[in-house]
Design an enzyme around this catalytic site. Structure first.
Site, mmCIF file in Angstrom:
data_model
loop_
_atom_site.group_PDB
_atom_site.id
_atom_site.type_symbol
_atom_site.label_atom_id
_atom_site.label_comp_id
_atom_site.label_asym_id
_atom_site.label_seq_id
_atom_site.Cartn_x
_atom_site.Cartn_y
_atom_site.Cartn_z
ATOM 1 N N PRO A 70 -1.219 -2.830 8.540
ATOM 2 C CG PRO A 70 0.766 -4.047 8.431
ATOM 3 C CD PRO A 70 -0.504 -3.913 9.228
ATOM 4 C CB CYS A 71 -2.766 0.502 4.610
ATOM 5 S SG CYS A 71 -1.325 1.600 4.477
ATOM 6 C CB THR A 72 0.376 -3.147 0.948
ATOM 7 O OG1 THR A 72 1.464 -2.855 1.818
ATOM 8 C CG2 THR A 72 0.867 -3.210 -0.472
#
Length: 333
Positions: free
Chosen positions: A83-85
């Site tokens: 995940p790249c938030t």
């Protein structure tokens, strides 16, 4: 002789990357995904893969190999999209107070998860599984601004696991998918194999929507309609195809609201997609989104339209992994 390359997918989502590997003739044998709704959709399209719906931090990669009857070094491809938030340019522009370490709440779920250390978990799996090759995908914000140092450290850590490591920016619009979606692809091949990393060439310069959204029968699939007379309906007609709503909203909370153009690829489709049809005051339909992501009509999704488009917006475009896998097969076989 069975020449199907075996793949394990980490942070698998609904299976966009797995769909691409399978189109290239690979066998996806296992997947790990934190969200139960995502993994249930994953199973619809990958019924033979062993799935783990768990926080990856709690999983032992060697135990997973044992369950799959593999030894370290035997797996062909380890795939993953942590995940790249924390790296998202959209996220940073939209949430000025984003902090590393803050748990992320996944939209429309009760689940929270710390996300800034998940690339470390991906590296842990690479170190212990020792796949012949690995593929990691992330947003382009990972190589911009203050995140450059973090990115370079990731490359160093992966190299220290015993790999030749390279990274490139790939855009789905160059692989016969009518969507501009730029992603950093990190590839590694184990040093003892004495192989060179091969990268796919562009298949096209630009994939235009008008060349892909042609249906022979009436499209009755789900969509979101703007109701005549409300603010969104009126605003839709204030912008021309190819523009986003920042023109009338001064950029506030409108970075991902677009009226598409037939003569261009779709803009990057975000989670809970806010990409509107070029000619009609509505979102694209589910069937149209399948075309925009390069999915076949046999792909299955369950849940509300909002949930489906949220999962699509987080998905790896299958054409990217399909074309990577074609070249990985050339390397290994």
């Amino acid at each position: 002789m069975n020449t199907k390359l075996k793949v394990i997918s980490l942070f698998a989502g609904i299976g966009g990357s797995s769909y691409g590997y399978k189109k290239a003739g690979c066998e996806v044998i296992a997947a790990i995904e934190f969200l139960s709704d995502a993994i249930s959709n994953y199973k619809l399209n990958n019924p033979t893969a062993k799935t783990y719906c768990e926080d990856i931090r709690k999983l032992d990669p060697l135990e997973i190999l044992k369950e799959l009857k593999l030894q370290p070094g035997e797996l062909d491809i380890l795939d993953g999209s942590p995940p790249c938030t924390g790296f998202s340019i959209a996220g940073l522009g939209h949430h000025k107070k984003v902090k590393i370490n803050n748990p992320k709440q996944y939209s429309n779920t009760h689940k929270h998860q710390r996300v800034d250390d998940l690339f470390g978990e991906y590296i842990r799996f690479v170190k212990h599984i020792q796949p012949k090759t690995f593929v990691a995908e992330n947003v382009k914000g990972m190589i911009q601004g203050k995140f450059k140092g973090f990115f370079n450290n990731i490359l160093k850590e992966l190299s220290n696991c015993g790999y030749i490591v390279e990274a490139r920016l790939m855009d789905s619009q160059h692989y016969k998918v009518p969507q501009t979606r730029k992603r950093i692809i990190i590839r590694g091949i184990r040093k003892d194999l004495n192989k060179k990393i091969l990268w796919p060439k562009r298949l096209s310069e630009t994939a235009k929507l008008k060349d892909y959204l042609k249906f022979k029968e009436k499209d009755n699939s789900e969509r979101y309609e703007l109701k005549e007379g409300n603010q969104g309906y009126n605003d839709y007609y204030k912008i021309i195809p190819g523009e986003n709503f920042s023109k009338i909203y001064d950029g506030k909370k409108s970075f991902n609201f677009h009226r598409s153009s037939w003569d261009k690829p779709s803009p990057t489709v975000p989670a809970a997609a806010n990409i509107f049809h070029p000619d009609e005051p509505r979102s694209f339909s589910l069937k149209e989104y399948y075309k925009i992501f390069g999915l076949g009509e046999n792909f299955q999704l369950k849940g509300s339209f909002y949930k489906k488009t949220t999962f699509l917006g987080r998905m790896v475009v299958p054409a990217i992994t399909e074309n990577l896998a074609i070249y990985i097969k050339k390397e290994l076989l």
